[in-house]
Design a protein around this motif. Structure first.
Motif, PDB file in Angstrom:
ATOM      1  N   UNK A 666       0.686  -1.093   0.291  1.00 25.26           N
ATOM      2  CA  UNK A 666      -0.040  -0.196   0.289  1.00 25.26           C
ATOM      3  C   UNK A 666       0.938   1.054  -0.125  1.00 25.26           C
ATOM      4  N   UNK A 667       1.203   2.295  -1.374  1.00 26.23           N
ATOM      5  CA  UNK A 667       2.565   2.903  -1.616  1.00 26.23           C
ATOM      6  C   UNK A 667       1.960   4.585  -0.652  1.00 26.23           C
ATOM      7  N   UNK A 668       1.099   4.393   0.216  1.00 24.17           N
ATOM      8  CA  UNK A 668       0.845   5.547   0.052  1.00 24.17           C
ATOM      9  C   UNK A 668       1.997   6.806   0.833  1.00 24.17           C
ATOM     10  N   UNK A 669       1.769   7.672   0.092  1.00 28.85           N
ATOM     11  CA  UNK A 669       2.747   8.812  -0.143  1.00 28.85           C
ATOM     12  C   UNK A 669       2.792   9.041   1.770  1.00 28.85           C
ATOM     13  N   UNK A 670       2.642   9.701   2.209  1.00 29.55           N
ATOM     14  CA  UNK A 670       2.760   9.961   3.285  1.00 29.55           C
ATOM     15  C   UNK A 670       3.113   8.942   3.965  1.00 29.55           C
ATOM     16  N   UNK A 671       2.955   7.361   4.197  1.00 32.17           N
ATOM     17  CA  UNK A 671       4.194   7.005   4.925  1.00 32.17           C
ATOM     18  C   UNK A 671       4.853   6.183   4.226  1.00 32.17           C
ATOM     19  N   UNK A 672       4.793   5.870   2.811  1.00 32.97           N
ATOM     20  CA  UNK A 672       6.486   5.179   2.661  1.00 32.97           C
ATOM     21  C   UNK A 672       6.812   6.705   2.697  1.00 32.97           C
ATOM     22  N   UNK A 685      23.299  -2.763  -0.331  1.00 34.83           N
ATOM     23  CA  UNK A 685      23.077  -2.373  -1.041  1.00 34.83           C
ATOM     24  C   UNK A 685      21.329  -2.581  -1.916  1.00 34.83           C
ATOM     25  N   UNK A 686      20.711  -3.977  -1.473  1.00 32.51           N
ATOM     26  CA  UNK A 686      19.631  -4.668  -2.052  1.00 32.51           C
ATOM     27  C   UNK A 686      18.806  -3.444  -1.562  1.00 32.51           C
ATOM     28  N   UNK A 687      18.233  -3.835  -0.370  1.00 32.03           N
ATOM     29  CA  UNK A 687      17.476  -3.320   0.960  1.00 32.03           C
ATOM     30  C   UNK A 687      17.317  -1.863   0.070  1.00 32.03           C
ATOM     31  N   UNK A 688      18.705  -0.916  -0.767  1.00 31.95           N
ATOM     32  CA  UNK A 688      18.487   0.393  -0.132  1.00 31.95           C
ATOM     33  C   UNK A 688      17.927   0.485  -2.175  1.00 31.95           C
ATOM     34  N   UNK A 689      17.976  -0.314  -2.773  1.00 30.83           N
ATOM     35  CA  UNK A 689      17.724   0.159  -4.131  1.00 30.83           C
ATOM     36  C   UNK A 689      15.961  -0.649  -4.188  1.00 30.83           C
ATOM     37  N   UNK A 690      15.627  -1.395  -3.410  1.00 27.83           N
ATOM     38  CA  UNK A 690      14.095  -1.672  -3.319  1.00 27.83           C
ATOM     39  C   UNK A 690      13.553  -0.625  -2.934  1.00 27.83           C
ATOM     40  N   UNK A 691      14.603   0.201  -1.574  1.00 28.73           N
ATOM     41  CA  UNK A 691      13.778   1.731  -1.053  1.00 28.73           C
ATOM     42  C   UNK A 691      13.246   2.367  -1.981  1.00 28.73           C
ATOM     43  N   UNK A 693      13.705   2.616  -5.410  1.00 27.56           N
ATOM     44  CA  UNK A 693      12.139   1.727  -6.468  1.00 27.56           C
ATOM     45  C   UNK A 693      10.838   2.270  -5.531  1.00 27.56           C
ATOM     46  N   UNK A 694      10.399   1.754  -4.375  1.00 27.12           N
ATOM     47  CA  UNK A 694       9.662   2.786  -3.664  1.00 27.12           C
ATOM     48  C   UNK A 694       9.273   3.641  -3.756  1.00 27.12           C
ATOM     49  N   UNK A 695      10.107   4.886  -3.592  1.00 23.84           N
ATOM     50  CA  UNK A 695      10.189   6.001  -3.717  1.00 23.84           C
ATOM     51  C   UNK A 695       9.650   6.487  -4.756  1.00 23.84           C
ATOM     52  N   UNK A 696      10.521   5.758  -6.262  1.00 21.33           N
ATOM     53  CA  UNK A 696      10.447   6.209  -7.126  1.00 21.33           C
ATOM     54  C   UNK A 696       8.622   6.368  -7.533  1.00 21.33           C
TER      55      UNK A 696
END
Length: 830
Positions: A666-672, A685-691, A693-696
């Motif tokens: 549930x990529x709600x902007x404020x929560x994300x 590195x893998x964790x930050x790549x996924x972070x 992508x979610x931000x993008x």
């Protein structure tokens, strides 16, 4: 839901296309069930269905089988007319159960009926029917369906359907092992055990109250060995009491000609293990039969001699390379290994009651077969016994885990370990290290600086234990660099330490070094499997399945989980690695829109437990089920609450995984944005790549999303990269940038069509596959989930499931895994 639904549907397709069906299997393989399901389905489609039984006692009586339909015909012409009248017009089927016992006159009439009326014929028969093989041979266009013993999950579903309750894990595993996947034996065993009170039913669940063998099974066991002579029975009894053993050991106890005859009779099995062979009784129910019957003096002496030899390890079998067709046999071997170890530990405890023999017996009970009450009683009985320094340490370690995971008193466990440490300089380092592990895992932030630096005068291994605990605290904090340094030092001190290996794998996974994780897990798993060590198999399968899931290889993850999910050998305490496996299985099922494997139940309804590593919390399972039901926001709330609590405990690394899955659900902007800020402080590195992508996704930053797709591919997460490229194509298309959308789609196609994903075999998929079914099969082969395929092809998940089902039936395979393996080995063309 029918067991072997794919097989049933395959048989229906054969009959609808005008073919005949020959269903072949061992007794108890479910032949009659499959035929019955096919008949019921066709009757629902307004087919005329006649059921004809083959009866061994009337095999020599002309038209005996047809007589069961009504009037007993006297001539072939009368019999044929009777059948034609009964079938009427329209599509029709004559179903013959136990066709190998069909009398010749009835068989001839059925063959004639097929020629003159076009009715389809379907029959069941045993794999080996002396003098009657091929009872349906000669019928036009006969297609054979050969049934293997039921898989674990199929037998589990059948028991639920038949009895209305689900067996708990250990009991279901025992039934599967004892029946060897044989339907008849399994159902008879459950029914008899319930009647005798050895399986207790509580609503829609049931569990074993000790050993589930019941004397009522004696008649079944005797039927299996009815044709053996006295010498063969004596040899089989010896092998049953001995248990799986190397061929050289078996030959010291049973003459070679007797072994050969037992093999010919199909009551023992021999399989290779490298340069040696293991001999085992084929039907575990026979083992129970001989072990539970009143024994003669010779049998008692033989059993005592075997126990003594087992204690010295002289008859333990070598590692077994058991294939998928021997899944039930492998479960049996694991159970047998646990039984042998338990016998040796009980014998040692009865002869010499010390802390050391108590610790070994407790470890054995915790690994398989011991109830929490039994283990607790043994702790109480052995608390004040003398023992060596090493046995004291092992006992204290296990008692601390027992207090934490069974009695749910981690605070008391930590306080007790620290109090004991103050009273023992030698054990101080070990006890404080274990206290820190428990505190960090189940209570709250542990202070690694509180652990002693100087280990002079402490028991051997104290430095390694302290380094391991410090490394664990830093790993959980998300300080991967410091954790890496400490793990490297700990590995030098602790050889072949499972917990250190798991920490190493979790660290490498966060960094994105998936190949190294896969290698580590494979080596550990192979060693554990070779030793039939269920607990270690769970640990290394958890690592491998988590890696495969994170990398997007869902089929690989499911294969790994299926391999061990039915072992069920741990005691009553929560099994942390099985809990992690259950979470991964549920996440995969949610991703695919399917039902997770029931064999991974980890506790009763409402059961709640949390461990330290990613996925080791029932919250993950709850969230996945909510998301599968369409409650994405609720699922995210569950994971965020878990993450917040873990964050407060200093478990930042597992919290980061919970946050990432929550933001994906549930990529709600404020929560994300809040979750992204927290995850940013966790190294990896893998964790930050996924972070990123979610931000993008939240910010609709397509440039950053494209960079994320490229990074995923660089990490080897090809299927996740395909999903992101398809997202980009959709986003560019929505903005009217068709050129950018085409480039993104081209990138996704490049990955799924890359050379090497399929070999250059000259075979092709069956021509009956439609173009869309062929395309879906190709995407299954590269590891895409149903949901990902649906997004790619812009169809519903239900439509994809339908294409997969049709492709499986047309290819003659019984599962998605088999379709994937077939497709990977063929040259698939668009």
């Amino acid at each position: 839901m029918s067991i072997r639904l794919d097989v049933v549907l395959h048989g229906i397709d054969v009959l609808r296309s005008g073919g005949d069906l020959d269903i072949v299997g061992e007794p108890g393989s479910g032949r009659s069930h499959v035929l019955g399901e096919i008949c019921a389905h066709l009757e629902a489609q307004r087919w005329s269905v006649l059921r004809v039984p083959g009866i061994a006692a009337f095999r020599a009586v002309p038209f005996a089988a047809l007589g069961w339909l009504g009037e007993h015909p006297r001539t072939p012409a009368v019999a044929l007319e009777m059948l034609r009248a009964a079938l009427g017009d329209g599509p029709s089927l004559v179903a013959v159960d136990d066709a190998d016992d069909l009398d010749d006159a009835s068989r001839g009439v059925l063959a004639r009926l097929r020629d003159v009326s076009g009715a389809s014929l379907a029959g069941t028969r045993r794999v080996s029917s002396p003098g009657r093989a091929g009872a349906l041979s000669g019928f036009a266009r006969t297609f054979q369906l050969r049934l293997s013993p039921l898989r674990f999950e199929e037998l589990e579903r059948l028991i639920v359907t038949r009895f209305g309750f689900a067996l708990d894990g250990p009991t279901m595993s025992s039934v599967y092992a004892k029946s060897n996947g044989n339907v008849g034996i399994a159902l008879a065993l459950v029914e008899a055990a319930v009647r005798d009170g050895r399986i207790r039913v509580d609503g829609d669940t049931a569990g074993g109250a000790g050993e589930i063998w019941t004397p009522a099974m004696t008649s079944i066991a005797e039927a299996l060995i009815a044709r053996l002579d006295d010498e063969e029975r004596a040899g089989l009894e010896t092998l049953a009491i001995l248990g799986p053993a190397a061929m050289s050991t078996a030959l010291r106890l049973v003459d070679r000609p007797v072994l050969e005859r037992l093999g010919d009779a199909g009551v023992i099995e021999v399989f290779p293990t490298g340069d040696r062979h293991i001999v085992t009784v084929r039907h575990p129910i026979l083992v129970d039969h001989f072990r539970h019957r009143p024994r003669r003096v010779r049998s008692v002496l033989m059993a005592d001699d075997i126990v003594r030899r087992l204690a010295s390890g002289t008859t333990a079998p070598a590692a077994a390379a058991v294939g998928e067709e021997h899944a039930a046999l492998f479960v049996t071997l694991v159970h047998e290994h646990a039984r042998r170890r338990l016998l040796a530990a009980q014998d040692a405890w009865s002869r010499d009651r010390t802390k050391g023999t108590a610790a070994e017996l407790i470890a054995t009970l915790r690994a398989g077969g011991g109830t929490p009450e039994t283990v607790a009683g043994l702790f109480a009985e052995s608390a004040d016994l003398p023992g060596s320094e090493q046995s004291e340490l092992e006992w204290e370690n296990m008692y601390g885990l027992h207090l934490t995971t069974v009695e749910n008193r981690p605070g008391f466990a930590v306080a007790r370990l620290r109090a004991r440490a103050e009273g023992s300089d030698a054990m101080r380092g070990h006890l404080l290290a274990w206290a820190a592990l428990i505190e960090q895992s189940f209570i709250g932030p542990a202070d690694p600086d509180a652990l002693p630096e100087e280990t002079t005068g402490m028991a051997a291994g104290a430095r390694g234990q302290i380094l391991r605990s410090r490394a664990f605290v830093q790993l959980m904090r998300g300080d991967l660099d410091e954790a890496d340094r400490l793990i490297s030092e700990a590995r030098l001190e602790l050889k072949e330490d499972q917990f250190t290996e798991v920490m190493t794998a979790v660290l490498l996974l966060a960094r994105g070094e998936f190949d190294h994780v896969e290698d580590l897990a494979r080596r550990g798993y192979e060693e554990a499997r070779a030793a039939f060590h269920a607990a270690d198999m769970y640990a290394y399968t958890y690592i491998a399945a988590l890696e495969a899931f994170v990398a997007g290889r869902y089929d690989d993850a499911e294969d790994l989980i299926t391999e061990v999910a039915h072992l069920h050998l741990a005691a009553g305490e929560p099994q942390l690695y099985r809990l992690g496996l259950a979470a991964v299985a549920t996440l995969i099922a949610e991703t695919r829109g399917t039902t997770p494997q029931g064999i991974l139940r980890v506790g009763p309804e409402g059961f709640s437990f949390r461990g330290p590593f990613p996925g080791m919390a029932t919250d993950w399972i709850v969230a996945s089920r909510l998301r599968a039901r369409g409650s994405a926001e609720e699922a995210a709330d569950v994971l965020i609450r878990l993450g917040d609590e873990q964050w407060a405990m200093g478990l930042r690394l597992p919290a980061a995984y919970a946050y990432l899955i929550a933001a994906d659900a549930d990529p709600a902007p404020a929560r994300s944005a809040r979750l992204s800020e927290r995850v940013s402080v966790v190294q990896g590195h893998a964790i930050q790549v996924h972070r990123e992508i979610i931000r993008a996704r939240v910010e609709q930053d397509l440039d950053a999303l494209e960079a994320g797709a490229e990074r995923l591919e660089a990490l080897g997460q090809d299927m996740r990269a395909v999903v992101v490229w398809r997202e980009l194509a959709s986003a560019h298309g929505a903005r009217g940038d068709d050129d950018a959308a085409a480039r993104a789609n081209a990138q996704a196609t490049r990955i799924t069509s890359a050379p090497g994903r399929f070999d250059s075999a000259a075979q092709v998929m069956p021509p009956t596959l439609t173009e869309r079914e062929r395309e879906v099969a190709r995407l299954v082969a590269v590891g895409m989930s149903n949901r990902e395929i649906a997004d790619l092809l812009v169809v519903t998940v239900r439509t994809v499931e339908s294409h997969v089902s049709h492709a499986m039936r047309k290819c003659g395979v019984a599962s998605r895994h088999e379709l994937r393996d077939l497709a990977r080995g063929l040259r698939l063309r668009q």
